[in-house]
Motif scaffolding. Structure first.
Motif, mmCIF file in Angstrom:
data_model
loop_
_atom_site.group_PDB
_atom_site.id
_atom_site.type_symbol
_atom_site.label_atom_id
_atom_site.label_comp_id
_atom_site.label_asym_id
_atom_site.label_seq_id
_atom_site.Cartn_x
_atom_site.Cartn_y
_atom_site.Cartn_z
ATOM 1 N N GLY A 1 0.789 -1.225 0.000
ATOM 2 C CA GLY A 1 0.000 0.000 0.000
ATOM 3 C C GLY A 1 0.816 1.267 0.000
ATOM 4 O O GLY A 1 0.259 2.343 -0.239
ATOM 5 N N ARG A 2 2.121 1.175 0.257
ATOM 6 C CA ARG A 2 2.930 2.397 0.256
ATOM 7 C C ARG A 2 3.025 2.948 -1.152
ATOM 8 O O ARG A 2 3.202 2.206 -2.131
ATOM 9 C CB ARG A 2 4.319 2.132 0.817
ATOM 10 C CG ARG A 2 5.188 3.390 0.788
ATOM 11 C CD ARG A 2 6.472 3.274 1.515
ATOM 12 N NE ARG A 2 7.207 4.527 1.458
ATOM 13 C CZ ARG A 2 8.385 4.753 2.013
ATOM 14 N NH1 ARG A 2 8.977 3.787 2.687
ATOM 15 N NH2 ARG A 2 8.972 5.927 1.912
ATOM 16 N N GLY B 1 16.693 -19.020 -4.001
ATOM 17 C CA GLY B 1 15.527 -19.500 -3.271
ATOM 18 C C GLY B 1 15.044 -18.580 -2.173
ATOM 19 O O GLY B 1 14.127 -18.960 -1.417
ATOM 20 N N CYS B 2 15.604 -17.376 -2.052
ATOM 21 C CA CYS B 2 15.171 -16.440 -1.016
ATOM 22 C C CYS B 2 13.791 -15.888 -1.385
ATOM 23 O O CYS B 2 13.583 -15.428 -2.522
ATOM 24 C CB CYS B 2 16.176 -15.298 -0.860
ATOM 25 S SG CYS B 2 15.735 -14.099 0.423
ATOM 26 N N PRO B 3 12.820 -15.911 -0.460
ATOM 27 C CA PRO B 3 11.458 -15.468 -0.794
ATOM 28 C C PRO B 3 11.255 -13.960 -0.803
ATOM 29 O O PRO B 3 10.138 -13.510 -1.101
ATOM 30 C CB PRO B 3 10.618 -16.126 0.306
ATOM 31 C CG PRO B 3 11.527 -16.203 1.479
ATOM 32 C CD PRO B 3 12.898 -16.442 0.919
ATOM 33 N N TRP B 4 12.271 -13.154 -0.465
ATOM 34 C CA TRP B 4 12.074 -11.699 -0.436
ATOM 35 C C TRP B 4 11.674 -11.217 -1.826
ATOM 36 O O TRP B 4 12.360 -11.479 -2.818
ATOM 37 C CB TRP B 4 13.344 -11.001 0.018
ATOM 38 C CG TRP B 4 13.158 -9.528 0.283
ATOM 39 C CD1 TRP B 4 12.859 -8.948 1.460
ATOM 40 C CD2 TRP B 4 13.274 -8.466 -0.677
ATOM 41 N NE1 TRP B 4 12.770 -7.580 1.317
ATOM 42 C CE2 TRP B 4 13.007 -7.249 0.015
ATOM 43 C CE3 TRP B 4 13.549 -8.414 -2.044
ATOM 44 C CZ2 TRP B 4 13.029 -6.014 -0.618
ATOM 45 C CZ3 TRP B 4 13.557 -7.175 -2.672
ATOM 46 C CH2 TRP B 4 13.312 -5.998 -1.957
ATOM 47 N N ARG B 5 10.553 -10.461 -1.873
ATOM 48 C CA ARG B 5 9.999 -10.052 -3.160
ATOM 49 C C ARG B 5 9.097 -8.842 -2.945
ATOM 50 O O ARG B 5 8.296 -8.808 -2.011
ATOM 51 C CB ARG B 5 9.198 -11.207 -3.772
ATOM 52 C CG ARG B 5 8.568 -10.925 -5.129
ATOM 53 C CD ARG B 5 7.872 -12.183 -5.611
ATOM 54 N NE ARG B 5 7.293 -12.018 -6.927
ATOM 55 C CZ ARG B 5 6.062 -11.562 -7.161
ATOM 56 N NH1 ARG B 5 5.282 -11.232 -6.130
ATOM 57 N NH2 ARG B 5 5.601 -11.436 -8.391
ATOM 58 N N VAL B 6 9.241 -7.847 -3.810
ATOM 59 C CA VAL B 6 8.408 -6.640 -3.777
ATOM 60 C C VAL B 6 7.899 -6.371 -5.184
ATOM 61 O O VAL B 6 8.676 -6.346 -6.142
ATOM 62 C CB VAL B 6 9.187 -5.415 -3.249
ATOM 63 C CG1 VAL B 6 8.334 -4.143 -3.342
ATOM 64 C CG2 VAL B 6 9.633 -5.636 -1.817
ATOM 65 N N TYR B 7 6.584 -6.187 -5.288
ATOM 66 C CA TYR B 7 5.938 -5.946 -6.577
ATOM 67 C C TYR B 7 5.176 -4.628 -6.484
ATOM 68 O O TYR B 7 4.310 -4.448 -5.625
ATOM 69 C CB TYR B 7 4.981 -7.084 -6.915
ATOM 70 C CG TYR B 7 4.208 -6.901 -8.199
ATOM 71 C CD1 TYR B 7 4.841 -6.995 -9.439
ATOM 72 C CD2 TYR B 7 2.841 -6.630 -8.185
ATOM 73 C CE1 TYR B 7 4.132 -6.825 -10.619
ATOM 74 C CE2 TYR B 7 2.132 -6.463 -9.356
ATOM 75 C CZ TYR B 7 2.775 -6.563 -10.566
ATOM 76 O OH TYR B 7 2.068 -6.401 -11.739
ATOM 77 N N ALA B 8 5.518 -3.664 -7.369
ATOM 78 C CA ALA B 8 4.888 -2.347 -7.398
ATOM 79 C C ALA B 8 4.383 -2.062 -8.798
ATOM 80 O O ALA B 8 4.989 -2.483 -9.798
ATOM 81 C CB ALA B 8 5.874 -1.260 -6.960
ATOM 82 N N GLN C 1 2.723 2.144 -6.515
ATOM 83 C CA GLN C 1 2.226 1.612 -5.255
ATOM 84 C C GLN C 1 2.657 0.164 -5.100
ATOM 85 O O GLN C 1 2.621 -0.621 -6.062
ATOM 86 C CB GLN C 1 0.701 1.695 -5.186
ATOM 87 C CG GLN C 1 0.132 1.238 -3.842
ATOM 88 C CD GLN C 1 -1.374 1.301 -3.807
ATOM 89 O OE1 GLN C 1 -2.028 1.023 -4.807
ATOM 90 N NE2 GLN C 1 -1.935 1.677 -2.667
ATOM 91 N N VAL C 2 3.054 -0.202 -3.891
ATOM 92 C CA VAL C 2 3.448 -1.576 -3.593
ATOM 93 C C VAL C 2 2.181 -2.415 -3.446
ATOM 94 O O VAL C 2 1.340 -2.147 -2.573
ATOM 95 C CB VAL C 2 4.295 -1.634 -2.308
ATOM 96 C CG1 VAL C 2 4.642 -3.074 -1.974
ATOM 97 C CG2 VAL C 2 5.558 -0.799 -2.474
ATOM 98 N N ARG C 3 2.052 -3.436 -4.278
ATOM 99 C CA ARG C 3 0.892 -4.316 -4.234
ATOM 100 C C ARG C 3 1.191 -5.624 -3.504
ATOM 101 O O ARG C 3 0.319 -6.178 -2.839
ATOM 102 C CB ARG C 3 0.413 -4.621 -5.666
ATOM 103 C CG ARG C 3 -0.163 -3.403 -6.372
ATOM 104 C CD ARG C 3 -1.450 -2.944 -5.707
ATOM 105 N NE ARG C 3 -1.989 -1.739 -6.313
ATOM 106 C CZ ARG C 3 -2.774 -1.732 -7.385
ATOM 107 N NH1 ARG C 3 -3.101 -2.886 -7.967
ATOM 108 N NH2 ARG C 3 -3.216 -0.600 -7.870
ATOM 109 N N GLN C 4 2.404 -6.129 -3.634
ATOM 110 C CA GLN C 4 2.798 -7.360 -2.950
ATOM 111 C C GLN C 4 4.178 -7.152 -2.339
ATOM 112 O O GLN C 4 5.053 -6.541 -2.966
ATOM 113 C CB GLN C 4 2.826 -8.553 -3.913
ATOM 114 C CG GLN C 4 1.488 -8.877 -4.562
ATOM 115 C CD GLN C 4 1.589 -10.023 -5.539
ATOM 116 O OE1 GLN C 4 2.598 -10.721 -5.595
ATOM 117 N NE2 GLN C 4 0.535 -10.227 -6.325
ATOM 118 N N ALA C 5 4.358 -7.678 -1.130
ATOM 119 C CA ALA C 5 5.647 -7.538 -0.448
ATOM 120 C C ALA C 5 5.850 -8.703 0.500
ATOM 121 O O ALA C 5 5.054 -8.912 1.421
ATOM 122 C CB ALA C 5 5.719 -6.218 0.301
#
Length: 314
Positions: free
Chosen positions: A74-75, A116-123, A133-137
């Motif tokens: 949401g940011r 294989g690291c799950p860190w992920r940000v989708y804007a 806007q960040v939709r998935q994090a």
């Protein structure tokens, strides 16, 4: 070309001089309220907390938290570039590196470089304003220390300039390139070269105080305002045609009305001198001054030219 005089865009009417009464939620102590007069400054100042409580301002400010480099669903970022810079600062503070496997004008996907690291940000792009806007994090890491060691690669000139921008607001010079290198090493444990620190400093100064190109484009409006507010002033601005169809600054001459009217009372000796301008575009600053009866320097006029040559002096 001679800069035209700007005329007032608001017509003078009978009500033009009447002060506009405004109700201020945030005020400056000591400034009287226009509705109550100059003698009631203390009473208007004491009423400010009551007004703030009425509108719930104190409660709202207490609930505000500075986002800093926090990433959450949401940011909203003001642009895609701002989103990438904030992600880089977030990664540098937490000592990990990420990559962007998918990127387009309408979306941005950032993933940790760890296998294989799950860190992920989708804007994604919100609207035509360009905001993202960040939709998935997913901010959980499973990568090893060895895989996270290349976080220093995220310290680009744009990222460092964004970090240092606040250090130039309201300050004349700000940190030097050497100081920026020390700040990055002490606070982020990142060692940057002197050349990268110097370029980051230039970007930070442009963001905080404006670019030199923008300053030159404001000269015509500035001279017009000077002419409208200084009676008897003489100013002259000359520019040439640029290859891209615009105008390029060449000469600028300014003599204030007070200097012109005071010259007949000066000693009949005029001193002219010039000095080089230390900036991106160079040039020279020429000045003319006289001496009054008390042996004090009296400035007459000054000009900004390309160099000290015959055409410039004329």
């Amino acid at each position: 070309m001679v800069v035209p005089v700007l005329h007032a865009s608001i017509p003078e009417t009978a009500n033009a001089a009447r002060p506009v009464a405004r109700r201020l939620v945030f005020g400056i102590p000591g400034i009287p309220n226009t509705q109550e007069g100059a003698g009631s400054s203390s009473s208007s100042t004491e009423a400010l907390p009551e007004v703030a409580d009425e509108f719930g301002v104190d409660t709202a400010l207490a609930d505000i938290q500075y986002e800093e480099d926090e990433i959450y669903v949401g940011r909203v970022f003001k642009s895609k570039t701002d989103c990438k810079i904030k992600l880089a600062i977030h990664a540098m503070n937490r000592k990990f590196h990420f990559r962007t496997p998918r990127s387009s004008p309408a979306m941005l996907l950032a993933q940790c470089v760890g296998n294989g690291c799950p860190w992920r940000v989708y804007a994604v792009l919100l609207d035509a304003s360009g905001k993202f806007q960040v939709r998935q994090a997913n901010l959980i890491h499973s990568c090893t220390v060895h895989e996270r060691r290349n976080y220093h690669k995220l310290a680009t000139t744009q990222v460092i300039g964004e970090i240092m921008q606040s250090r130039f607001v309201g300050i004349k010079r700000g940190p030097t390139a050497t100081a920026i290198r020390k700040i990055m090493l002490d606070e982020f444990h990142v060692n940057v070269s002197y050349w990268k620190a110097w370029r980051a400093r230039e970007l930070a100064m442009d963001h905080a105080m404006g670019t030199m190109v923008g300053s030159y484009s404001l000269i015509p409006a500035y001279l017009a305002l000077l002419q409208s507010s200084n009676e008897g002033m003489t100013c002259f601005l000359e520019s040439t045609d640029a290859e891209d169809g615009g105008r390029r600054f060449k000469y600028c001459f300014v003599a204030y009305g007070a200097s012109i009217s005071g010259y007949p009372s000066m000693r009949k000796v005029v001193v002219v001198d010039g000095t080089s301008l230390k900036g991106k575009f160079g040039g020279c600053l020429l000045s003319a001054s006289a001496q009054d009866g008390n042996f004090q320097v009296f400035p007459l006029a000054f000009a900004v030219v390309d160099s000290e040559n015959d055409d410039a002096w004329e």
